[in-house]
Design an enzyme around this catalytic site. Structure first.
Site, PDB file in Angstrom:
ATOM      1  N   HIS A 306       1.021  -1.160   0.001  1.00  0.00           N
ATOM      2  CA  HIS A 306      -0.175  -0.096  -0.024  1.00  0.00           C
ATOM      3  C   HIS A 306       0.977   1.309   0.026  1.00  0.00           C
ATOM      4  O   HIS A 306       1.945   1.232   0.446  1.00  0.00           O
ATOM      5  CB  HIS A 306      -0.970   0.136   1.342  1.00  0.00           C
ATOM      6  CG  HIS A 306      -2.081   0.759   1.243  1.00  0.00           C
ATOM      7  ND1 HIS A 306      -2.069   2.185   1.380  1.00  0.00           N
ATOM      8  CD2 HIS A 306      -3.323   0.687   0.711  1.00  0.00           C
ATOM      9  CE1 HIS A 306      -3.422   2.817   1.258  1.00  0.00           C
ATOM     10  NE2 HIS A 306      -3.979   1.973   0.980  1.00  0.00           N
ATOM     11  N   ASP A 364      -7.970  -5.441   0.146  1.00  0.00           N
ATOM     12  CA  ASP A 364      -8.527  -6.313  -0.885  1.00  0.00           C
ATOM     13  C   ASP A 364      -7.955  -8.016  -0.908  1.00  0.00           C
ATOM     14  O   ASP A 364      -8.333  -8.522  -1.630  1.00  0.00           O
ATOM     15  CB  ASP A 364      -7.976  -5.768  -2.334  1.00  0.00           C
ATOM     16  CG  ASP A 364      -8.422  -4.423  -2.745  1.00  0.00           C
ATOM     17  OD1 ASP A 364      -7.494  -3.264  -2.686  1.00  0.00           O
ATOM     18  OD2 ASP A 364      -9.627  -4.281  -2.644  1.00  0.00           O
TER      19      ASP A 364
HETATM   20  C1  SDX Z   1      -6.383   0.029  -2.773  1.00  0.00           C
HETATM   21  O1  SDX Z   1      -4.468   4.720  -1.881  1.00  0.00           O
HETATM   22  C2  SDX Z   1      -5.475   3.928  -1.203  1.00  0.00           C
HETATM   23  O2  SDX Z   1      -5.577   4.379  -0.250  1.00  0.00           O
HETATM   24  C3  SDX Z   1      -5.931   2.755  -2.168  1.00  0.00           C
HETATM   25  C4  SDX Z   1      -6.979   2.029  -1.208  1.00  0.00           C
HETATM   26  C5  SDX Z   1      -8.441   2.342  -0.977  1.00  0.00           C
HETATM   27  O3  SDX Z   1      -9.158   2.018   0.007  1.00  0.00           O
HETATM   28  O4  SDX Z   1      -8.649   3.680  -1.806  1.00  0.00           O
HETATM   29  O5  SDX Z   1      -6.352   1.354  -0.182  1.00  0.00           O
HETATM   30  C6  SDX Z   1      -7.632   0.803  -2.384  1.00  0.00           C
HETATM   31  O6  SDX Z   1      -5.985   0.389  -3.908  1.00  0.00           O
HETATM   32  C7  SDX Z   1      -5.536  -0.997  -1.962  1.00  0.00           C
HETATM   33  C8  SDX Z   1      -4.318  -1.272  -2.941  1.00  0.00           C
HETATM   34  C9  SDX Z   1      -4.595  -2.514  -3.848  1.00  0.00           C
HETATM   35  N1  SDX Z   1      -3.621  -2.954  -4.826  1.00  0.00           N
HETATM   36  C10 SDX Z   1      -3.082  -3.947  -4.774  1.00  0.00           C
HETATM   37  O7  SDX Z   1      -3.226  -4.672  -3.803  1.00  0.00           O
HETATM   38  C11 SDX Z   1      -2.159  -4.321  -5.918  1.00  0.00           C
HETATM   39  C12 SDX Z   1      -0.882  -4.876  -5.551  1.00  0.00           C
HETATM   40  N2  SDX Z   1      -0.109  -3.782  -4.689  1.00  0.00           N
HETATM   41  C13 SDX Z   1       0.938  -2.859  -5.488  1.00  0.00           C
HETATM   42  O8  SDX Z   1       0.618  -2.695  -6.818  1.00  0.00           O
HETATM   43  C14 SDX Z   1       1.405  -1.576  -4.801  1.00  0.00           C
HETATM   44  O9  SDX Z   1       1.617  -2.181  -3.668  1.00  0.00           O
HETATM   45  C15 SDX Z   1       0.557  -0.488  -4.597  1.00  0.00           C
HETATM   46  C16 SDX Z   1       0.291  -0.166  -6.065  1.00  0.00           C
HETATM   47  C17 SDX Z   1      -0.714  -0.856  -3.742  1.00  0.00           C
HETATM   48  C18 SDX Z   1       1.211   0.523  -4.037  1.00  0.00           C
HETATM   49  O10 SDX Z   1       2.292   0.867  -4.787  1.00  0.00           O
HETATM   50  P1  SDX Z   1       3.471   1.993  -4.476  1.00  0.00           P
HETATM   51  O11 SDX Z   1       3.205   2.587  -3.291  1.00  0.00           O
HETATM   52  O12 SDX Z   1       3.642   2.664  -5.926  1.00  0.00           O
HETATM   53  O13 SDX Z   1       4.706   1.206  -4.062  1.00  0.00           O
HETATM   54  P2  SDX Z   1       5.839   0.741  -5.183  1.00  0.00           P
HETATM   55  O14 SDX Z   1       5.182  -0.034  -6.329  1.00  0.00           O
HETATM   56  O15 SDX Z   1       6.658   1.864  -5.065  1.00  0.00           O
HETATM   57  O16 SDX Z   1       6.703  -0.305  -4.193  1.00  0.00           O
HETATM   58  C19 SDX Z   1       7.671  -0.270  -3.407  1.00  0.00           C
HETATM   59  C20 SDX Z   1       8.340  -1.384  -3.425  1.00  0.00           C
HETATM   60  C21 SDX Z   1       8.640  -1.861  -5.046  1.00  0.00           C
HETATM   61  O17 SDX Z   1       9.867  -2.205  -5.032  1.00  0.00           O
HETATM   62  P3  SDX Z   1      11.230  -1.523  -5.412  1.00  0.00           P
HETATM   63  O18 SDX Z   1      11.045  -0.969  -6.789  1.00  0.00           O
HETATM   64  O19 SDX Z   1      11.280  -0.537  -4.341  1.00  0.00           O
HETATM   65  O20 SDX Z   1      12.453  -2.520  -5.342  1.00  0.00           O
HETATM   66  O21 SDX Z   1       7.576  -2.495  -3.132  1.00  0.00           O
HETATM   67  C22 SDX Z   1       7.395  -3.433  -4.088  1.00  0.00           C
HETATM   68  C23 SDX Z   1       7.648  -2.882  -5.629  1.00  0.00           C
HETATM   69  O22 SDX Z   1       8.041  -3.572  -6.407  1.00  0.00           O
HETATM   70  N3  SDX Z   1       6.048  -3.926  -4.228  1.00  0.00           N
HETATM   71  C24 SDX Z   1       5.561  -5.168  -4.130  1.00  0.00           C
HETATM   72  C25 SDX Z   1       4.214  -5.247  -4.146  1.00  0.00           C
HETATM   73  N4  SDX Z   1       3.769  -4.035  -3.797  1.00  0.00           N
HETATM   74  C26 SDX Z   1       4.959  -3.105  -3.912  1.00  0.00           C
HETATM   75  N5  SDX Z   1       6.288  -6.194  -4.593  1.00  0.00           N
HETATM   76  C27 SDX Z   1       5.449  -7.551  -4.968  1.00  0.00           C
HETATM   77  N6  SDX Z   1       4.014  -7.523  -4.651  1.00  0.00           N
HETATM   78  C28 SDX Z   1       3.305  -6.218  -3.997  1.00  0.00           C
HETATM   79  N7  SDX Z   1       1.980  -6.442  -4.065  1.00  0.00           N
END
Ligand code: SDX
Length: 430
Positions: A306, A364
């Site tokens: 998140h 989720d």
């Molecule tokens: C919702 O914003 C809100 O409040 C949203 C929400 C709401 O109620 O409105 O809470 C609802 O959207 C919840 C989130 C649902 N999405 C997912 O579950 C999809 C999977 N999660 C990711 O796509 C990700 O964690 C996000 C999109 C939720 C957050 O992305 P960020 O903040 O841009 O974080 P990032 O992509 O920069 O990740 C940081 C690091 C990265 O690695 P590095 O580049 O630093 O090496 O963490 C890794 C990412 O690769 N990472 C993951 C991961 N999520 C982040 N690695 C593996 N699996 C994951 N799920």
């Protein structure tokens, strides 16, 4: 709220910027005058360090895993309140008295029907259209029916539009579901609660009475509460930006639905269940954990991570509890998807990669298993998220419109394209 100042120095240029404190949470540096004082923009494309507005509605402490709606913790609202009471709180700022709650429920209940001509929109969609596509179209079309509540300058019309959106979304969503499965639409009933009415409109058929299970209705209501609002997330920011141009609330909510659809946002509940289904059994979990950690693999654990929560999403804990209640009520023992989910959570929470990156289950992760057990197809999961989040979108839109300092949102950019150059006639181009 104490106001101090922050100094910005760039070469010989100094900018004096206001430093503002909120009730709780990080202070903000007001950079409104930065460009005028220094000739430079700030740059933060993902808004990781940027507050886009001032708000009194929802506060999230990502490190503590805390979520407050108008100061009330989400676990207390979910355990002791109900969804329409939470809607009142988000819209008007205080929990309603018994009289206020009775009046609000009465008014919402009597706005649940949609114009009969709305039903013709559905037949224009292919039967296999994704219900979220139908939702974007249908909600956007509401502004074609309700001209009497699109004058956003009129507080009364804003209130009517707010009530209409909260009241009609379950009906519109249920119609999208019925159309998706080829069953006749079921009209709302004024003798049912919000969640009971939604389950009835989705699962009742003309051939026999539909028995509402109070445990399942309570679970549905709690799922609505958990998804009601969440500060300035992507879809809420979309609604605010659309509303800042003066667009009507129906069009703004349609824009929010479109944004929510993405798998990185509200589409994650559908994607998380599809992921658990693809994993299939506990012995395949290590393979998927490895893929999630592989920088060359775009795969991510859906329902994990998140932007704000760097601790457990408080909603995920309540959702996990609700999931067990629903499975127990339905007599679903040893659900293979739940077993995979719990083992996946256990492994991930003890894996160095997820610990170091502070990746925890989000709202989720368990919602998909719960919604599937309630009888919804995965294609409807994000639709349910949209139904619940409509009150948050509308409350945030209303707060923005009522802000006397509100201006149209118009970000700037870092331009890295071609410098000035002259047109070349086609016969002189190589
Ligand atoms: C919702 O914003 C809100 O409040 C949203 C929400 C709401 O109620 O409105 O809470 C609802 O959207 C919840 C989130 C649902 N999405 C997912 O579950 C999809 C999977 N999660 C990711 O796509 C990700 O964690 C996000 C999109 C939720 C957050 O992305 P960020 O903040 O841009 O974080 P990032 O992509 O920069 O990740 C940081 C690091 C990265 O690695 P590095 O580049 O630093 O090496 O963490 C890794 C990412 O690769 N990472 C993951 C991961 N999520 C982040 N690695 C593996 N699996 C994951 N799920």
């Amino acid at each position: 709220m104490t106001d101090q100042s922050a100094k910005f120095t760039l070469g010989s240029t100094n900018a004096d910027l206001a430093l503002r404190s909120g009730t709780i949470g990080p202070d903000v540096v007001d950079v409104t005058s930065l460009y005028k004082q220094s000739g430079v923009f700030t740059y933060d494309p993902g808004f990781s360090s940027t507050a886009s507005c001032e708000s009194k509605i929802t506060y999230i402490d990502g490190d503590e895993g805390m979520l407050l709606h108008r100061g009330y913790p989400i676990d207390q609202l979910a355990e002791r309140g109900d969804y329409l009471e939470t809607c009142y709180l988000l819209l008007y700022g205080e929990l309603p008295t018994a009289r206020e709650k009775e009046d609000f429920v009465y008014r919402v209940t009597r706005h649940t029907m949609v114009h009969e001509q709305m039903s013709r929109f559905y037949t224009g969609f292919r039967r296999d259209a994704h219900p979220m596509a139908v939702m974007v179209g249908s909600v956007g079309a509401l502004s074609a029916f309700y001209h009497d509540s699109t004058d956003i300058a009129d507080p009364h019309q804003r209130m009517v539009a707010s009530l209409r959106m909260v009241a009609k979304m379950p009906t519109i969503a249920a119609m999208a579901y019925k159309y998706h499965i080829g069953q006749p639409f079921v009209y709302p009933r004024n003798d049912l609660s919000y969640a009971e009415n939604f389950l009835h409109m989705c699962f009742a058929v003309p051939c026999e009475p539909y028995r509402i299970d109070p445990v399942l209705a309570r679970a549905m209501d709690r799922i609505f509460i958990l998804h009601a609002d969440h500060e300035q997330n992507a879809s809420t920011s979309t609604v605010r930006l659309a509303g800042s141009s003066g667009a009507n609330p129906f069009a703004c909510v349609a824009a929010g639905i479109a944004c929510l659809w993405g798998p990185a946002h509200g589409g994650a509940n559908e994607a998380a269940l599809n992921m658990l289904t693809e994993i299939g059994s506990k012995d395949r979990i290590p393979e998927f954990i490895a893929r999630a950690k592989d920088k060359n693999d775009p795969f991510r654990l859906m329902g994990f991570g998140h932007r704000v929560y760097k601790n457990y999403d408080p909603r995920a804990k309540i959702m996990q509890k609700t999931c067990h209640e629903v499975l127990d009520e339905l007599g679903i023992k040893d659900d293979p998807l739940l077993e995979v989910a719990m083992e996946l959570e256990h492994i991930a929470l003890n894996d160095e990669y997820f610990i170091e990156k502070k990746l925890y289950p989000n709202v989720d992760f368990y919602s998909g298993i719960t919604l599937k057990a309630l009888g919804f197809p995965t294609a409807m999961f994000t639709v349910l998220f949209a139904v619940a989040r409509t009150v948050g979108w509308i409350a945030q839109w209303k707060e923005m419109i009522e802000d006397p300092h509100q201006r149209i949102g118009r970000p700037r950019q870092l331009y890295t394209g071609a410098p000035l150059r002259d047109y070349v006639p086609v016969d002189e181009r190589s």
